[in-house]
Design a protein around this motif. Structure first.
Motif, PDB file in Angstrom:
ATOM      1  N   TYR A   1     -21.497  -5.810  29.777  1.00 15.89           N
ATOM      2  CA  TYR A   1     -20.102  -5.637  29.380  1.00 15.89           C
ATOM      3  C   TYR A   1     -19.724  -4.173  29.137  1.00 15.89           C
ATOM      4  O   TYR A   1     -18.691  -3.694  29.620  1.00 15.89           O
ATOM      5  CB  TYR A   1     -19.814  -6.452  28.119  1.00 15.89           C
ATOM      6  N   ALA A   2     -20.573  -3.424  28.410  1.00 13.23           N
ATOM      7  CA  ALA A   2     -20.180  -2.092  27.935  1.00 13.23           C
ATOM      8  C   ALA A   2     -19.825  -1.158  29.095  1.00 13.23           C
ATOM      9  O   ALA A   2     -18.889  -0.368  28.989  1.00 13.23           O
ATOM     10  CB  ALA A   2     -21.281  -1.475  27.075  1.00 13.23           C
TER      11      ALA A   2
ATOM     12  N   ILE B   1     -26.418 -12.195  27.920  1.00 13.69           N
ATOM     13  CA  ILE B   1     -26.448 -10.815  27.415  1.00 13.69           C
ATOM     14  C   ILE B   1     -25.019 -10.268  27.330  1.00 13.69           C
ATOM     15  O   ILE B   1     -24.608  -9.737  26.294  1.00 13.69           O
ATOM     16  CB  ILE B   1     -27.316  -9.923  28.331  1.00 13.69           C
TER      17      ILE B   1
ATOM     18  N   LEU C   1     -23.015 -11.920  24.488  1.00 15.49           N
ATOM     19  CA  LEU C   1     -23.291 -11.419  23.130  1.00 15.49           C
ATOM     20  C   LEU C   1     -22.608 -10.066  22.924  1.00 15.49           C
ATOM     21  O   LEU C   1     -22.085  -9.791  21.840  1.00 15.49           O
ATOM     22  CB  LEU C   1     -24.799 -11.314  22.854  1.00 15.49           C
ATOM     23  N   GLU C   2     -22.585  -9.231  23.965  1.00 14.02           N
ATOM     24  CA  GLU C   2     -21.850  -7.961  23.861  1.00 14.02           C
ATOM     25  C   GLU C   2     -20.374  -8.236  23.563  1.00 14.02           C
ATOM     26  O   GLU C   2     -19.769  -7.575  22.712  1.00 14.02           O
ATOM     27  CB  GLU C   2     -21.939  -7.180  25.172  1.00 14.02           C
TER      28      GLU C   2
ATOM     29  N   ARG D   1     -19.114 -10.964  22.222  1.00 14.39           N
ATOM     30  CA  ARG D   1     -19.018 -11.517  20.867  1.00 14.39           C
ATOM     31  C   ARG D   1     -18.982 -10.383  19.843  1.00 14.39           C
ATOM     32  O   ARG D   1     -18.197 -10.419  18.897  1.00 14.39           O
ATOM     33  CB  ARG D   1     -20.228 -12.413  20.562  1.00 14.39           C
ATOM     34  N   SER D   2     -19.867  -9.388  20.041  1.00 12.54           N
ATOM     35  CA  SER D   2     -19.971  -8.302  19.059  1.00 12.54           C
ATOM     36  C   SER D   2     -18.705  -7.444  19.029  1.00 12.54           C
ATOM     37  O   SER D   2     -18.481  -6.703  18.072  1.00 12.54           O
ATOM     38  CB  SER D   2     -21.203  -7.432  19.350  1.00 12.54           C
ATOM     39  N   GLN D   3     -17.871  -7.545  20.077  1.00  9.09           N
ATOM     40  CA  GLN D   3     -16.618  -6.784  20.115  1.00  9.09           C
ATOM     41  C   GLN D   3     -15.439  -7.566  19.545  1.00  9.09           C
ATOM     42  O   GLN D   3     -14.316  -7.043  19.472  1.00  9.09           O
ATOM     43  CB  GLN D   3     -16.315  -6.334  21.552  1.00  9.09           C
ATOM     44  N   ALA D   4     -15.669  -8.818  19.132  1.00  5.52           N
ATOM     45  CA  ALA D   4     -14.581  -9.646  18.594  1.00  5.52           C
ATOM     46  C   ALA D   4     -13.831  -8.951  17.449  1.00  5.52           C
ATOM     47  O   ALA D   4     -12.601  -9.026  17.383  1.00  5.52           O
ATOM     48  CB  ALA D   4     -15.108 -11.014  18.157  1.00  5.52           C
ATOM     49  N   PRO D   5     -14.537  -8.236  16.527  1.00  8.44           N
ATOM     50  CA  PRO D   5     -13.784  -7.572  15.452  1.00  8.44           C
ATOM     51  C   PRO D   5     -12.819  -6.493  15.952  1.00  8.44           C
ATOM     52  O   PRO D   5     -11.918  -6.090  15.216  1.00  8.44           O
ATOM     53  CB  PRO D   5     -14.892  -6.929  14.586  1.00  8.44           C
ATOM     54  N   TYR D   6     -13.039  -6.010  17.186  1.00  7.75           N
ATOM     55  CA  TYR D   6     -12.191  -4.939  17.727  1.00  7.75           C
ATOM     56  C   TYR D   6     -11.215  -5.439  18.794  1.00  7.75           C
ATOM     57  O   TYR D   6     -10.258  -4.753  19.110  1.00  7.75           O
ATOM     58  CB  TYR D   6     -13.071  -3.835  18.340  1.00  7.75           C
TER      59      TYR D   6
ATOM     60  N   PHE E   1     -13.196 -16.884  21.255  1.00  5.05           N
ATOM     61  CA  PHE E   1     -14.434 -17.371  20.638  1.00  5.05           C
ATOM     62  C   PHE E   1     -14.116 -18.367  19.520  1.00  5.05           C
ATOM     63  O   PHE E   1     -14.818 -19.355  19.341  1.00  5.05           O
ATOM     64  CB  PHE E   1     -15.289 -16.207  20.130  1.00  5.05           C
TER      65      PHE E   1
ATOM     66  N   THR F   1     -28.133 -15.918  19.982  1.00  8.71           N
ATOM     67  CA  THR F   1     -28.360 -14.535  19.571  1.00  8.71           C
ATOM     68  C   THR F   1     -29.837 -14.162  19.721  1.00  8.71           C
ATOM     69  O   THR F   1     -30.178 -13.119  20.278  1.00  8.71           O
ATOM     70  CB  THR F   1     -27.922 -14.329  18.102  1.00  8.71           C
TER      71      THR F   1
END
Lengths: 199, 199
Positions: B29-30, B105, B108-109, B111-116, B124, B169
């Motif tokens: 993703y990044a 993979i 999860l990337e 998912r980890s960006q959901a706060p932003y 999600f 995770t």
């Protein structure tokens, strides 16, 4: 009983670690720069680079640092009663992160980069091995003392860590602090059902 | 019984969705660019932008797309036996991702960006609500049929999703596909212990 797993040794500069902690909470992982850490440190980026060549190296040291802190917290638990010790361990693992919720966000970002950053992957693996070792030990102690049934302690420790990691992910992704409480209750249900004698 | 939760409706271009799937698996993703998606699509970036203004908009549509696929898979489960249906649902949720591990993979990337990224967070959350609704429904059906004890179905569904998210995770962060099997076994233990009559 096997020895505790090895962990990376590092002797981090506590002030830089504190600065990294504050910078991660404020900026998250993806956008974090050495400049932001230096600003929190109150010194130049050169002063940070004197200790750490790259951002990844610094953050790997930071992961060692917070694991050490967690290990110290665990060692301060004084009871040797296996049932009580397991409870306290689960409390520590599923602590409401109100005061460090922003750090949970940055940690999930770093977790998601483990497939790309070998130094992060290594720390998360060591961390997980260490905590599963602690859980396994207390479960084995409980089996020895006759308060837990003779289960596969290795599997039970992994199952409990699955609940812990699920809660950590859900708290961040769903912006839901209740996820920790739900997981704490599920962990209790699991311990009651799988580890205790039918009563 | 309440209605199923609403989900975002979108009518995605299947070819672009397939191209996005392949690009995410290959690049993560990044580092993902519209250019990489266009290359997989076999057309220009302008052709992609004709459908989606931004990468985030495209990826939000992609999250809708894979949720729809998951929902279809669930609806193809034909049994109405609640115990068997819960088992099949857990099988689907904890399927070994050998053939789409690279997608895990990238997910999860994201998912980890959901706060932003509000659009990701929204998907999600909808996904989680929908799956918990499915789990709750089958647990309630089982309670009605007398095969499950009268538990708090809402909590049991959340507990099972905590195990599922923990496994997802752990599979990525620890590069450990056994995490899915461990979680499947833990989910069975949970269902046996919490949902079934003592026998």
């Amino acid at each position: 009983m096997s020895d505790p797993p090895e962990r990376s040794a590092s002797d981090p500069d506590e002030e830089i670690m504190g600065a990294t902690y504050r910078a991660l909470r404020e900026h998250g992982y993806a956008d974090l720069t050495i400049k932001q850490i230096a600003d929190e440190y109150g010194k130049s980026t050169a002063a940070v680079h004197y200790h750490y060549d790259t951002k990844e190296e610094l953050l790997a040291a930071f992961l060692d640092f917070i694991l050490d802190q967690f290990v110290q917290t665990i060692h301060e638990v004084e009871t040797t009663n296996p049932e009580r010790r397991l409870e306290l361990l689960l409390d520590q693992l599923l602590l409401a992160p109100e005061d460090h919720y922003d750090l949970s966000i940055a940690l999930l970002e770093m977790r998601s980069q483990a497939p790309y950053e070998a130094a992060f992957a290594e720390r998360f693996r060591q961390n997980d091995e260490y905590v599963r070792y602690m859980l396994r030990t207390v479960i084995d102690d409980g089996i020895g003392a006759g308060v837990f049934v003779d289960v596969d302690a290795e599997h039970a420790a992994s199952a409990l860590m699955t609940i812990v990691d699920g809660a950590r992910t859900r708290a961040v992704v769903l912006d839901d602090l209740d996820a920790l409480e739900t997981a704490r209750r599920a962990a209790d249900e699991y311990v009651d059902a799988v580890l205790r004698e039918d009563t």
